[in-house]
Design an enzyme around this catalytic site. Structure first.
Site, short mmCIF file in Angstrom:
data_model
loop_
_atom_site.label_atom_id
_atom_site.label_comp_id
_atom_site.label_asym_id
_atom_site.label_seq_id
_atom_site.Cartn_x
_atom_site.Cartn_y
_atom_site.Cartn_z
N ALA A 95 0.84 -1.21 0.00
CA ALA A 95 0.00 0.00 0.00
C ALA A 95 0.88 1.26 0.00
CB ALA A 95 -0.95 -0.03 1.18
N ARG A 96 1.26 1.68 1.17
CA ARG A 96 2.17 2.82 1.31
C ARG A 96 3.04 2.59 2.55
NH1 ARG A 96 1.26 3.89 -3.22
NH2 ARG A 96 0.46 5.81 -4.14
N GLU A 107 10.92 6.20 0.58
CA GLU A 107 11.35 5.63 -0.70
C GLU A 107 11.56 6.74 -1.73
OE1 GLU A 107 7.76 3.16 -1.47
OE2 GLU A 107 7.41 4.50 -3.17
N HIS A 155 8.70 -0.77 -5.06
CA HIS A 155 7.41 -0.16 -5.43
C HIS A 155 7.05 -0.48 -6.89
CE1 HIS A 155 4.50 3.41 -4.57
NE2 HIS A 155 3.94 2.52 -5.39
C1 8YV Z 1 2.24 3.47 -9.11
C2 8YV Z 1 0.95 3.29 -6.87
O1 8YV Z 1 3.38 2.88 -9.61
O2 8YV Z 1 -0.97 3.80 -8.15
C3 8YV Z 1 -0.41 3.87 -7.07
O3 8YV Z 1 -0.94 4.42 -6.09
O4 8YV Z 1 1.42 3.28 -5.82
C4 8YV Z 1 1.77 2.66 -7.95
O5 8YV Z 1 1.07 1.55 -8.40
C5 8YV Z 1 2.53 4.90 -8.90
O6 8YV Z 1 1.78 5.52 -7.94
C6 8YV Z 1 2.39 5.63 -10.20
O7 8YV Z 1 2.29 7.00 -10.05
#
Ligand code: 8YV
Length: 324
Positions: free
Chosen positions: A241-242, A271, A290
């Site tokens: 997720a984050r 990150e 990620h």
């Molecule tokens: C992406 C992500 O690679 O979509 C999301 O929220 O975390 C990832 O899958 C990234 O954010 C692309 O901007």
């Protein structure tokens, strides 16, 4: 030509996405895929009616305040939008959209990879082979945690969480979850999922805990020391997720004590360059950079979805994925 809206794509996007962008809009592209500073973002946005950013560009209240009047929308190439201060955007009348659905399968695949990589000690195994440390075999060699038939716990049973749960069912895992609003009975039954009203009730049921909630002020540091203590000893923690959802010091301490057997992490606080140093070399951490949504199909899907949202906005319609 001249009356087409101008869209600023902050990063280099997939070929097919850029082709559609160039066909339908006046595009400001980034062919060198440079990571722009806040100043550069503001400067380049001066000529744009909309911005199509990734999570790598931070639209803080300060940056949003500096955007020109002309910018009407931030159409994210991401499902998560914690990199955008939505309250500030709303105040400025800037529409914000995201790209849900299209990345659920890819991200759920990475959650399962993280689960298996952590449970079966992939980091240690790869290192043994790569560094020629593999000298012997014994019944006790590289014994990990079997996930088949165990309990798969989900915090944040949204789109990605539900696909991950479905995949976990393929390993005969029993699904347990908590969510702000409980799933309807039909979806719950289809997933064979047991609902828990609170995180505290869920955690003791998780042999594997997979995090799928967005990063918000409420979820920051959600998996802290007190909550980790509620997991069964030897649990596996998965985060696609984050990074913000985990209290790093608490997880690292739990890995050290063995209370958490291993962690599969695709996302990190700080990150890409400033992640907690303990994660880098930890044998019980299966780390990925990620890449949850990093497949060709999904990258195209994300780009097209962002463009669908822009098309709606410039046609004076409500974009499907409006988040602010
Ligand atoms: C992406 C992500 O690679 O979509 C999301 O929220 O975390 C990832 O899958 C990234 O954010 C692309 O901007």
């Amino acid at each position: 030509m001249g009356d087409k809206p101008v869209v600023f794509a902050t990063r280099k996007l997939p070929e097919a996405v850029e082709a559609r962008l160039v066909r339908d809009y006046e595009a400001i592209l980034n062919p060198d895929d440079k990571l722009y500073t806040a100043d550069e973002l503001v400067e380049i946005s001066a000529g744009a009616d909309a911005i199509l950013p990734c999570h790598t560009e931070k639209f803080t209240a300060e940056v949003i305040a500096r955007l020109p009047e002309r910018v009407k929308a931030i159409a994210n190439f991401s499902v998560g939008y914690d990199h955008v201060d939505t309250a500030a955007a709303k105040q400025r009348g800037i529409i914000v959209t995201n790209t849900p659905d299209v990345l659920s399968d890819a991200t759920a695949e990475i959650a399962i990879l993280c689960m298996l990589g952590a449970a079966r000690r992939a980091t240690e195994g790869v290192a043994l082979v790569r560094e020629a440390g593999w000298k012997d075999w014994s019944p006790a060699f590289m014994v990990g945690t079997q996930t088949t038939g165990k309990r798969f716990g989900v915090i944040g049973m949204g789109r990605v969480g539900q696909v991950a749960a479905k995949r976990a069912r393929g390993f005969d895992m029993a699904v347990h979850y908590t969510k702000r609003s409980r799933l309807d009975a039909e979806t719950e039954a289809a997933l064979g999922a047991t609902y828990h009203a609170t995180i505290e009730e869920l955690l003791p049921q998780c042999d594997v805990l997979s995090l799928h909630c967005p990063a918000t002020p409420e979820t920051t540091g959600l998996l802290n020391a007190e909550r980790i203590a509620l997991l069964p000893k030897g649990a596996i923690v998965v985060n696609t997720a984050r990074g913000a959802v985990i209290d790093d010091a608490a997880l690292i301490a739990a890995l050290k004590s063995g209370h958490v057997a291993a962690a599969g992490l695709d996302v990190f606080n700080g990150e890409p360059t400033d992640i907690h140093p303990a994660y880098r070399k930890h044998p019980k951490v299966f780390p990925l950079p990620h890449i949850g949504s990093a497949t060709l199909e999904t990258r195209d899907g994300m780009g097209f979805r962002a463009l669908d949202n822009l098309d709606a906005i410039f046609a004076g319609k409500e974009p499907v994925d409006r988040v602010a």
